[in-house]
Structures are given as structure tokens and as C-alpha cells.
Design a protein around this motif. Structure first.
Motif, PDB file in Angstrom:
ATOM      1  N   GLY A   1       0.873  -0.970  -0.111  1.00  0.00           N
ATOM      2  CA  GLY A   1      -0.201   0.066  -0.168  1.00  0.00           C
ATOM      3  C   GLY A   1       0.815   1.355   0.250  1.00  0.00           C
ATOM      4  N   SER A   2       0.255   2.712  -0.313  1.00  0.00           N
ATOM      5  CA  SER A   2       1.229   3.856  -0.544  1.00  0.00           C
ATOM      6  C   SER A   2       0.425   5.188   0.199  1.00  0.00           C
ATOM      7  CB  SER A   2       1.328   3.440  -1.864  1.00  0.00           C
ATOM      8  OG  SER A   2       1.921   5.134  -2.008  1.00  0.00           O
ATOM      9  N   VAL A   3       0.352   5.117   0.989  1.00  0.00           N
ATOM     10  CA  VAL A   3      -0.149   6.685   1.528  1.00  0.00           C
ATOM     11  C   VAL A   3       0.944   8.097   0.967  1.00  0.00           C
ATOM     12  CG1 VAL A   3      -1.384   8.179   3.254  1.00  0.00           C
ATOM     13  CG2 VAL A   3      -0.976   5.602   2.645  1.00  0.00           C
ATOM     14  N   ASP A   4       0.717   9.029   0.110  1.00  0.00           N
ATOM     15  CA  ASP A   4       1.560   9.658  -0.826  1.00  0.00           C
ATOM     16  C   ASP A   4       1.252  11.268  -0.435  1.00  0.00           C
ATOM     17  OD1 ASP A   4       3.412  11.580  -2.179  1.00  0.00           O
ATOM     18  OD2 ASP A   4       2.636  10.066  -4.061  1.00  0.00           O
ATOM     19  N   GLY A   5       1.799  11.774  -0.074  1.00  0.00           N
ATOM     20  CA  GLY A   5       1.240  13.490  -0.192  1.00  0.00           C
ATOM     21  C   GLY A   5       2.057  14.608  -1.105  1.00  0.00           C
ATOM     22  N   ASN A   6       2.435  14.265  -1.941  1.00  0.00           N
ATOM     23  CA  ASN A   6       3.291  14.493  -2.705  1.00  0.00           C
ATOM     24  C   ASN A   6       1.627  14.526  -3.555  1.00  0.00           C
ATOM     25  OD1 ASN A   6       6.280  14.912  -2.070  1.00  0.00           O
ATOM     26  ND2 ASN A   6       5.657  12.838  -2.417  1.00  0.00           N
ATOM     27  N   ASP A   7       2.281  16.354  -4.389  1.00  0.00           N
ATOM     28  CA  ASP A   7       0.853  16.497  -5.410  1.00  0.00           C
ATOM     29  C   ASP A   7       0.777  15.629  -6.383  1.00  0.00           C
ATOM     30  OD1 ASP A   7      -1.759  17.671  -6.205  1.00  0.00           O
ATOM     31  OD2 ASP A   7      -0.630  19.548  -6.185  1.00  0.00           O
ATOM     32  N   ARG A   8      -0.367  14.703  -6.833  1.00  0.00           N
ATOM     33  CA  ARG A   8      -0.473  14.407  -7.901  1.00  0.00           C
ATOM     34  C   ARG A   8      -0.922  15.204  -9.253  1.00  0.00           C
ATOM     35  NH1 ARG A   8      -2.187   8.019  -6.180  1.00  0.00           N
ATOM     36  NH2 ARG A   8       0.339   8.015  -4.952  1.00  0.00           N
ATOM     37  N   ALA A   9      -1.220  16.583  -8.760  1.00  0.00           N
ATOM     38  CA  ALA A   9      -2.545  16.961  -9.710  1.00  0.00           C
ATOM     39  C   ALA A   9      -1.252  17.707 -10.675  1.00  0.00           C
ATOM     40  CB  ALA A   9      -2.935  17.536  -9.125  1.00  0.00           C
ATOM     41  N   SER A  10      -1.104  18.493 -11.478  1.00  0.00           N
ATOM     42  CA  SER A  10      -0.516  19.021 -12.722  1.00  0.00           C
ATOM     43  C   SER A  10      -1.458  20.214 -12.897  1.00  0.00           C
ATOM     44  CB  SER A  10      -0.383  18.155 -13.991  1.00  0.00           C
ATOM     45  OG  SER A  10      -0.736  18.498 -14.916  1.00  0.00           O
ATOM     46  N   PRO A  11      -0.604  21.253 -13.560  1.00  0.00           N
ATOM     47  CA  PRO A  11      -1.227  22.275 -14.021  1.00  0.00           C
ATOM     48  C   PRO A  11      -2.233  21.831 -15.012  1.00  0.00           C
ATOM     49  CG  PRO A  11       0.955  23.400 -13.517  1.00  0.00           C
ATOM     50  CD  PRO A  11       0.510  21.631 -13.794  1.00  0.00           C
ATOM     51  N   SER A  12      -2.179  21.591 -15.774  1.00  0.00           N
ATOM     52  CA  SER A  12      -2.682  20.514 -17.182  1.00  0.00           C
ATOM     53  C   SER A  12      -4.608  20.392 -16.253  1.00  0.00           C
ATOM     54  CB  SER A  12      -2.656  20.022 -17.750  1.00  0.00           C
ATOM     55  OG  SER A  12      -2.709  18.639 -17.312  1.00  0.00           O
ATOM     56  N   ASP A  13      -4.897  20.314 -15.058  1.00  0.00           N
ATOM     57  CA  ASP A  13      -5.230  19.588 -13.995  1.00  0.00           C
ATOM     58  C   ASP A  13      -6.708  21.423 -13.810  1.00  0.00           C
ATOM     59  OD1 ASP A  13      -5.322  16.680 -14.265  1.00  0.00           O
ATOM     60  OD2 ASP A  13      -4.184  16.874 -12.612  1.00  0.00           O
ATOM     61  N   CYS A  14      -5.655  21.892 -13.169  1.00  0.00           N
ATOM     62  CA  CYS A  14      -5.829  22.953 -13.023  1.00  0.00           C
ATOM     63  C   CYS A  14      -5.367  24.181 -12.273  1.00  0.00           C
ATOM     64  CB  CYS A  14      -7.294  23.075 -11.046  1.00  0.00           C
ATOM     65  SG  CYS A  14      -5.862  22.380 -10.170  1.00  0.00           S
ATOM     66  N   PRO A  15      -4.914  25.233 -12.130  1.00  0.00           N
ATOM     67  CA  PRO A  15      -4.304  25.828 -12.041  1.00  0.00           C
ATOM     68  C   PRO A  15      -2.716  26.237 -11.013  1.00  0.00           C
ATOM     69  CG  PRO A  15      -5.827  27.559 -12.984  1.00  0.00           C
ATOM     70  CD  PRO A  15      -6.100  26.253 -12.122  1.00  0.00           C
ATOM     71  N   VAL A  16      -3.520  25.288  -9.554  1.00  0.00           N
ATOM     72  CA  VAL A  16      -2.575  25.261  -8.863  1.00  0.00           C
ATOM     73  C   VAL A  16      -2.055  23.670  -8.737  1.00  0.00           C
ATOM     74  CG1 VAL A  16      -3.882  27.239  -7.110  1.00  0.00           C
ATOM     75  CG2 VAL A  16      -4.387  24.521  -7.112  1.00  0.00           C
ATOM     76  N   GLY A  17      -2.096  23.137  -9.897  1.00  0.00           N
ATOM     77  CA  GLY A  17      -2.119  21.723  -9.880  1.00  0.00           C
ATOM     78  C   GLY A  17      -0.566  21.699  -9.577  1.00  0.00           C
ATOM     79  N   GLY A  18       0.585  20.727  -8.257  1.00  0.00           N
ATOM     80  CA  GLY A  18       1.625  20.482  -8.799  1.00  0.00           C
ATOM     81  C   GLY A  18       2.189  21.237  -7.265  1.00  0.00           C
TER      82      GLY A  18
END
Length: 370
Positions: free
Chosen positions: A155-172
Motif C-alpha cells: 500500500g501507498s500513502v503519498d502527500g506529494n501532489d499528484r495534480a498538474s497545472p493541466s488539471d487546475c492552475p494550482v496543480g502540482g
């Protein structure tokens, strides 16, 4: 002609004139009566039309208030309310995005009143509102004020943002802790220390944050007893679906593709399965048992404990143990068997927070459209 004959002729002539005069008087009185009736009827109709128009106005105004009170603003989605005095249709039109969490909308409300005497009156109102996402700070992929236990190394618990700017402006742009627990709130059976001394399966900034008490964790998130109770009973954010009355919605049919609903599971214990995968905000009164390949984009807010087994895939954030705020004693989060995956996703969190946000009317923008 004798005097008697002349007198008789004169009397007959007088009687004829009197008859004509009476007839003329009666015609005049009838005309006056008809005019009075028409005037009274016109006044009555004007009064009735004014009353119907006023009622349509009140219906339209009530529709605006109801719509804003719900907090949900889905662009161009028309909602119809039934009012004791008529019906009202309300919709929101996006004007401009102010920033990542705030958007200006124009609300339009058309109220209709059908008068008992016949006829339909309609009034149309509009106003501008600023819709803001709920101000809840998400500080980890999993936040567990009552503690967390992990079984084994999978299992994995990951706090590194998996979003990117293509998802929304604040992504990543910002990473959070993988897991946030109070001091001594983490335990693990099997496995051992991973790279850098962290237990295997956890990553983020930091991988595990155990520096705060439950009270401090709630304060940092901006969640208190009133907020949590309001999420449960709909006073903080009105639910789109309440399981006990509406049933659990089916994504793809009940829920529009661009909608991030608020689903309240008002049960002391609930088992959720892969067929119920979706997005938005889950508000769970009690314990939540997640099994199989269930997936969720957004927020999962749980009053009690979370038991996770299987290939769960959560992209957003999970906050458990919230019933501590109401004097409860929830159990800890149990990450059991399986290759489950909990990853922080800032854009999914933001979309979920927008779903439990609320609109504020901009002063001086209310107007009636004629």
C-alpha cells in the motif's frame, strides 16, 4: 275645436314629453351604471393584476434566496422550486473566475404566479454572487486525529501532489504530509523502517507528521464542532444526496459529468464498494469500510474509523475521526491488506471544497429584468 278638445290634446302632448324625458333619464342612469360597473371592474382587474405581479415577484425573490442557501452553483443548470404561490426557475451563469477558489456568477430567477381569476404573471430577477470554496485546509493525504494502524508493507500513502497545472492552475504547486497523526498515533504491524527511517509506504512533506495534538490538527484544518455538525445536517453545506432518503447515487446517470456532489452517509457503519466509486465529498456519520477496487476523487470526511482493504484508489484527501469534535471516541484508521493507494490531489480537493462552498451576494447588484 272646442275648449275641451284643445285641453285634451295639450294633456296628451305633455304626457308624451314626460315619457320621452323619463326614457332619456333611464338611459342616462343605465349608462352611468354601466360606466360605474366598467370602472369598478377595471379597478378590480388592475388590483388583481398588481397582486398577481407582486406574488410572482415574491416567488422569484424566494427562489433566489433558496438557491443561494443551497450553496451549490453548477453553471447553466436550471433548478425548479415549487412555492405555495407559484413556481420559480433559477440558474447560474458564470461571469468570471476571480482566482482558483472564487468565481463570480450571475443568478437569474423567474417566478410565475397563476391567479385564481385566470391569467399568469411572471417576474424576473437577477443578482451577482461571489462563490467561494469552503475554507478547510487539507494538510495530508490522510489525516487521522484518532490515530492510524498499518498492516504490513503493502500500500501507498503519498502527500506529494499528484495534480498538474493541466488539471487546475494550482496543480502540482504544493506537497503535503502523507499522513498526519497525533504523537504516538501511528502503529504498524510487520515490515520495518524504510528509506530515511520512515515506515515503508509513506511519502510526502513530511512522510508522516506526528507533531500536533488532535486539537491542533482540527484548528489547522479550520474544522470545529459547528463545521462538522453542519456538514452532517446540511446547515454548513446542503447535501445533494442523503443515503437514508435518496439512496446512493449512480455516477454516470444520477450525477452530471461536471458535478462534484456532496453525499451524506447518515449511518453508524457503512460498507462502500467499487460500484459506488465517484467524486465529490463523502460525509460519513460513523465508520466507513472501504473494500475492493473502490476509487474516489475529492474529499472523504469520516466521523468514526476507516477500514481499508483491497485495491482502494483515493485521489484527494481523507480526514477521519471527526466525531472527536462532538465528544465521541472513534477508532483509528485501519489500513489493512491489499495494494490500496491514497494520494493527495490538490485539484480534486479544490473541486470538492467548491462543492461545499457558498455564494455571497455582491452589494448593489440586485436588479429586475423587464
Amino acid at each position: 275645436m272646442s275648449m275641451h278638445g284643445k285641453r285634451t290634446q295639450r294633456l296628451l302632448g305633455d304626457e308624451g314629453f314626460a315619457l320621452v324625458a323619463v326614457l332619456m333619464l333611464l338611459i342616462g342612469l343605465s349608462a352611468l351604471a354601466a360606466a360605474g360597473y366598467l370602472s369598478s371592474d377595471t379597478d378590480y382587474r388592475i388590483t388583481q393584476n398588481h397582486r398577481a405581479s407582486q406574488r410572482a415577484f415574491y416567488v422569484a425573490d424566494a427562489g433566489l434566496e433558496h438557491f443561494m442557501g443551497q450553496g451549490k452553483l453548477v453553471p447553466d443548470d436550471t433548478v425548479t422550486y415549487n412555492h405555495p404561490d407559484g413556481t420559480v426557475q433559477v440558474w447560474a451563469t458564470q461571469v468570471v473566475s476571480v482566482d482558483d477558489s472564487s468565481t463570480l456568477f450571475q443568478l437569474t430567477s423567474i417566478g410565475t404566479h397563476s391567479a385564481p381569476e385566470g391569467g399568469v404573471s411572471t417576474r424576473q430577477l437577477s443578482t451577482i454572487v461571489l462563490h467561494k470554496a469552503a475554507s478547510i485546509a487539507v494538510n495530508a493525504a490522510i489525516t487521522a486525529p484518532a490515530g492510524l494502524h498499518k498492516n504490513g508493507v503493502s500500500g501507498s500513502v503519498d502527500g506529494n501532489d499528484r495534480a498538474s497545472p493541466s488539471d487546475c492552475p494550482v496543480g502540482g504547486t504544493e506537497n503535503v504530509a502523507g499522513l498526519e497523526v497525533p504523537p504516538t498515533g501511528f502503529s504498524m504491524s510487520g515490515g520495518g523502517k524504510g528509506k530515511g527511517g520512515s515506515p515503508p509506504g509513506f511519502s510526502g512533506n513530511p512522510a508522516i507528521d506526528s507533531t500536533k495534538t488532535p486539537t491542533q490538527m482540527f484548528q489547522d484544518m479550520g474544522i470545529n464542532a459547528g463545521v462538522w455538525q453542519g456538514l452532517r445536517d446540511g446547515t454548513f453545506a446542503e447535501a445533494d444526496y442523503v443515503v437514508s432518503t435518496d439512496g446512493y447515487p449512480t455516477f454516470g446517470t444520477d450525477v452530471a459529468a461536471d458535478e462534484w456532489p456532496v453525499i451524506v452517509i447518515d449511518q453508524s457503519s457503512y460498507g462502500i464498494n467499487p460500484a459506488q466509486s465517484g467524486r465529490g465529498t463523502l460525509v460519513v456519520y460513523g465508520d466507513l469500510d472501504i473494500s475492493g477496487s473502490f476509487s474516489w476523487d475529492g474529499l472523504i470526511l469520516v466521523g468514526g474509523e476507516v477500514i481499508s482493504n483491497g485495491n482502494n484508489h483515493i485521489q484527494g484527501s481523507v480526514i477521519a475521526g471527526l466525531n472527536l469534535l462532538l465528544g465521541g471516541s472513534p477508532g483509528d484508521v485501519e489500513l489493512g491488506n491489499g495494494s490500496w493507494d491514497y494520494g493527495y490531489h490538490s485539484c480534486n480537493v479544490l473541486n470538492a471544497l467548491k462543492g461545499i462552498g457558498w455564494p455571497v451576494e455582491e452589494p448593489g447588484t440586485w436588479y429586475e429584468e423587464f
